[in-house]
Design a protein around this motif. Structure first.
Motif, mmCIF file in Angstrom:
data_model
loop_
_atom_site.group_PDB
_atom_site.id
_atom_site.type_symbol
_atom_site.label_atom_id
_atom_site.label_comp_id
_atom_site.label_asym_id
_atom_site.label_seq_id
_atom_site.Cartn_x
_atom_site.Cartn_y
_atom_site.Cartn_z
ATOM 1 N N ILE A 89 55.375 -120.473 49.769
ATOM 2 C CA ILE A 89 54.266 -121.217 50.361
ATOM 3 C C ILE A 89 54.037 -120.729 51.789
ATOM 4 C CG2 ILE A 89 53.375 -123.493 50.981
ATOM 5 C CD1 ILE A 89 55.053 -124.670 48.741
ATOM 6 N N LEU A 90 52.799 -120.390 52.079
ATOM 7 C CA LEU A 90 52.385 -119.919 53.401
ATOM 8 C C LEU A 90 51.760 -121.069 54.174
ATOM 9 C CD1 LEU A 90 51.534 -117.817 55.574
ATOM 10 C CD2 LEU A 90 49.570 -117.253 54.091
ATOM 11 N N VAL A 91 52.237 -121.297 55.390
ATOM 12 C CA VAL A 91 51.711 -122.345 56.265
ATOM 13 C C VAL A 91 51.156 -121.700 57.512
ATOM 14 C CG1 VAL A 91 52.224 -124.452 57.546
ATOM 15 C CG2 VAL A 91 53.439 -123.977 55.406
ATOM 16 N N THR A 92 49.856 -121.849 57.758
ATOM 17 C CA THR A 92 49.293 -121.347 59.002
ATOM 18 C C THR A 92 49.371 -122.450 60.067
ATOM 19 O OG1 THR A 92 46.971 -122.034 58.649
ATOM 20 C CG2 THR A 92 47.692 -119.937 57.654
ATOM 21 N N GLY A 93 49.364 -122.033 61.317
ATOM 22 C CA GLY A 93 49.599 -122.997 62.383
ATOM 23 C C GLY A 93 50.987 -123.587 62.261
ATOM 24 N N GLY A 94 51.930 -122.769 61.812
ATOM 25 C CA GLY A 94 53.262 -123.262 61.495
ATOM 26 C C GLY A 94 54.217 -123.353 62.671
ATOM 27 N N GLY A 95 53.734 -123.051 63.878
ATOM 28 C CA GLY A 95 54.623 -123.034 65.029
ATOM 29 C C GLY A 95 54.771 -124.351 65.753
ATOM 30 N N SER A 96 53.993 -125.367 65.378
ATOM 31 C CA SER A 96 54.076 -126.648 66.087
ATOM 32 C C SER A 96 53.372 -127.715 65.266
ATOM 33 C CB SER A 96 53.414 -126.556 67.471
ATOM 34 O OG SER A 96 52.032 -126.247 67.354
ATOM 35 N N GLY A 97 53.541 -128.963 65.680
ATOM 36 C CA GLY A 97 52.777 -130.077 65.148
ATOM 37 C C GLY A 97 52.875 -130.258 63.645
ATOM 38 N N LEU A 98 51.715 -130.466 63.018
ATOM 39 C CA LEU A 98 51.668 -130.742 61.584
ATOM 40 C C LEU A 98 52.200 -129.578 60.757
ATOM 41 C CD1 LEU A 98 48.144 -132.436 61.345
ATOM 42 C CD2 LEU A 98 50.375 -133.546 61.562
ATOM 43 N N GLY A 99 51.914 -128.350 61.181
ATOM 44 C CA GLY A 99 52.394 -127.189 60.444
ATOM 45 C C GLY A 99 53.901 -127.087 60.478
ATOM 46 N N ALA A 114 61.280 -124.579 48.854
ATOM 47 C CA ALA A 114 60.284 -123.513 48.941
ATOM 48 C C ALA A 114 60.784 -122.363 49.816
ATOM 49 C CB ALA A 114 58.978 -124.053 49.513
ATOM 50 N N ARG A 115 60.322 -121.161 49.482
ATOM 51 C CA ARG A 115 60.420 -120.031 50.420
ATOM 52 C C ARG A 115 59.198 -120.150 51.331
ATOM 53 N NH1 ARG A 115 60.804 -114.261 48.282
ATOM 54 N NH2 ARG A 115 61.929 -113.893 50.230
ATOM 55 N N VAL A 116 59.437 -120.272 52.619
ATOM 56 C CA VAL A 116 58.362 -120.593 53.547
ATOM 57 C C VAL A 116 57.995 -119.379 54.386
ATOM 58 C CG1 VAL A 116 57.673 -122.043 55.492
ATOM 59 C CG2 VAL A 116 59.050 -123.003 53.631
ATOM 60 N N ALA A 117 56.687 -119.112 54.462
ATOM 61 C CA ALA A 117 56.139 -118.105 55.369
ATOM 62 C C ALA A 117 55.306 -118.831 56.411
ATOM 63 C CB ALA A 117 55.280 -117.097 54.611
ATOM 64 N N LEU A 118 55.481 -118.464 57.672
ATOM 65 C CA LEU A 118 54.788 -119.113 58.784
ATOM 66 C C LEU A 118 53.872 -118.116 59.481
ATOM 67 C CD1 LEU A 118 57.853 -120.930 60.397
ATOM 68 C CD2 LEU A 118 56.195 -121.907 58.797
ATOM 69 N N ALA A 119 52.634 -118.527 59.711
ATOM 70 C CA ALA A 119 51.697 -117.705 60.464
ATOM 71 C C ALA A 119 51.135 -118.529 61.607
ATOM 72 C CB ALA A 119 50.568 -117.200 59.570
ATOM 73 N N GLY A 120 50.839 -117.874 62.715
ATOM 74 C CA GLY A 120 50.267 -118.547 63.864
ATOM 75 C C GLY A 120 49.978 -117.537 64.947
ATOM 76 N N ARG A 121 49.530 -118.029 66.068
ATOM 77 C CA ARG A 121 49.106 -117.123 67.131
ATOM 78 C C ARG A 121 50.255 -116.652 68.011
ATOM 79 N NH1 ARG A 121 43.736 -118.749 70.247
ATOM 80 N NH2 ARG A 121 43.126 -118.721 68.053
ATOM 81 N N THR A 122 51.322 -117.465 68.113
ATOM 82 C CA THR A 122 52.384 -117.175 69.079
ATOM 83 C C THR A 122 53.704 -116.935 68.366
ATOM 84 O OG1 THR A 122 51.257 -118.648 70.651
ATOM 85 C CG2 THR A 122 53.519 -117.992 71.176
ATOM 86 N N GLU A 142 56.669 -116.513 69.541
ATOM 87 C CA GLU A 142 57.779 -117.297 70.075
ATOM 88 C C GLU A 142 57.882 -118.655 69.387
ATOM 89 O OE1 GLU A 142 59.358 -119.081 74.382
ATOM 90 O OE2 GLU A 142 57.488 -117.944 74.255
ATOM 91 N N LYS A 143 56.742 -119.316 69.172
ATOM 92 C CA LYS A 143 56.755 -120.613 68.505
ATOM 93 C C LYS A 143 57.206 -120.487 67.047
ATOM 94 C CE LYS A 143 53.173 -122.911 71.266
ATOM 95 N NZ LYS A 143 51.840 -123.577 71.214
ATOM 96 N N LEU A 144 56.728 -119.449 66.384
ATOM 97 C CA LEU A 144 57.122 -119.233 64.993
ATOM 98 C C LEU A 144 58.620 -118.979 64.889
ATOM 99 C CD1 LEU A 144 54.183 -116.913 63.871
ATOM 100 C CD2 LEU A 144 54.400 -119.367 63.448
ATOM 101 N N ASP A 145 59.150 -118.193 65.817
ATOM 102 C CA ASP A 145 60.580 -117.900 65.811
ATOM 103 C C ASP A 145 61.400 -119.161 66.042
ATOM 104 O OD1 ASP A 145 60.105 -115.209 65.363
ATOM 105 O OD2 ASP A 145 60.275 -114.640 67.472
ATOM 106 N N PRO A 176 67.357 -117.465 57.605
ATOM 107 C CA PRO A 176 66.920 -116.152 58.101
ATOM 108 C C PRO A 176 65.909 -115.474 57.191
ATOM 109 C CG PRO A 176 69.176 -116.058 57.255
ATOM 110 C CD PRO A 176 68.797 -117.503 57.305
ATOM 111 N N ASP A 177 65.752 -115.971 55.967
ATOM 112 C CA ASP A 177 64.774 -115.395 55.039
ATOM 113 C C ASP A 177 63.344 -115.820 55.361
ATOM 114 O OD1 ASP A 177 63.958 -113.974 52.618
ATOM 115 O OD2 ASP A 177 63.622 -115.942 51.756
ATOM 116 N N THR A 178 63.182 -116.850 56.191
ATOM 117 C CA THR A 178 61.834 -117.324 56.533
ATOM 118 C C THR A 178 61.005 -116.190 57.122
ATOM 119 O OG1 THR A 178 62.685 -119.545 56.968
ATOM 120 C CG2 THR A 178 60.519 -118.994 57.882
#
Length: 287
Positions: A17-27, A39-47, A49-52, A61-63
């Motif tokens: 499952i891919l979550v955009t805006g995953g670095g903060s808040g609702l994501g 779930a195996r989670v993939a995170l996308a966003g603008r920053t 550092e936040k995703l990490d 570590p598989d995220t």
């Protein structure tokens, strides 16, 4: 501490499952719940550092993380290609959560400001959904949940956001029909006033409204991040296998109260919040 989800353990085992805006808040909250459900989670966003930081919180570590401007088609394609390379060519679920807006009256919104909000909240949803559909879901099926906002009564004070969210939800309706033959369900969640970290990004002139709005909500409180994540999880799950093309409001009844001229809900404390996220922190603006 484990996320206290109301859903059964292993619900999304073996699914990506891919979550955009995953670095903060609702994501961020949604990513934690999805991970707790296997779930195996993939995170996308603008920053990055936040995703990490969220990846570290998840303890896996598989995220997969990918920093991109989701308003740019080339960056969206690179992001989706990256996820597909990591996930052996499948994306089973997509949460289009990335977005942003700011309070302003129509007369004061510049063209750049208008375009920024429309592109953040509508165009990015289209670009990511299309790339995921063509890259995986056209062949394998899947579920898409778009996180929007209520627009039906207009959005005075944030007209650019109202226009963008109306378009985003209309995209949901259209995609749910055009992509049904591929086994793809497309739905929207429309949060009300949620006590999420995003509230702290609003300017000080908006703080009074953000604090006082709970008086207009029939349940007389702000919502929690977990209550939005739970709605998203439901729509991604097999329990919603016959649910597509809907816009699910999670707003404590605010939309319906907005239409009432002859009734005021008495003050009460009878609505018990659900919060399954152990890392949740109430936004400073509401303290």
């Amino acid at each position: 501490m484990q996320y206290a989800s109301v859903f059964r353990p292993g619900l999304f085992a073996g699914r990506t499952i891919l979550v955009t805006g995953g670095g903060s808040g609702l994501g961020r909250c949604t990513a934690h719940e999805l991970k707790s459900l296997g779930a195996r989670v993939a995170l996308a966003g603008r920053t990055q550092e936040k995703l990490d930081r969220v990846k570290e919180e998840l303890g896996d570590p598989d995220t997969f993380t990918f920093a991109a401007d989701l308003r740019r088609e080339d960056e969206v394609k690179a992001m989706v290609d990256g996820v597909l390379g990591w996930s052996d060519g499948r994306i089973d679920g997509l949460v289009n959560n990335a977005g942003g807006q700011f309070p302003a009256q129509l007369r004061d919104i510049s063209l750049n400001g208008w375009n920024a909000v429309v592109n953040n909240n509508m165009t990015a949803t289209f670009l990511v959904s299309k790339a995921v559909y063509l890259g995986s879901m056209d062949k394998h099926g899947g579920a898409i949940v778009n996180v929007g906002a209520d627009f039906e009564l207009g959005n005075p004070g944030m007209g650019h956001n109202g226009a963008a969210r109306a378009g985003q939800t209309n995209f949901t309706y259209t995609a749910s029909v055009e992509w049904a033959h591929s086994g793809v369900r497309v739905n929207s969640v429309l949060p009300g006033f949620i006590a999420s970290s995003g509230l702290d990004r609003y300017p000080e002139r908006a703080h009074g409204v953000l604090r006082g709005v709970k008086g207009r909500v029939p349940l007389k409180r702000h919502g929690t991040e977990s209550e939005i994540a739970a709605a998203i999880v439901y729509l991604l799950s097999d329990a919603a296998a016959y649910v597509t093309g809907i816009a699910l409001r999670v707003d404590g009844g605010l939309h319906n109260a907005g239409k009432s001229n002859f009734y005021e809900v008495p003050d009460h404390d009878r609505s018990t919040p659900y919060n399954g996220f152990p890392l949740y922190r109430r936004p400073k603006v509401l303290e």
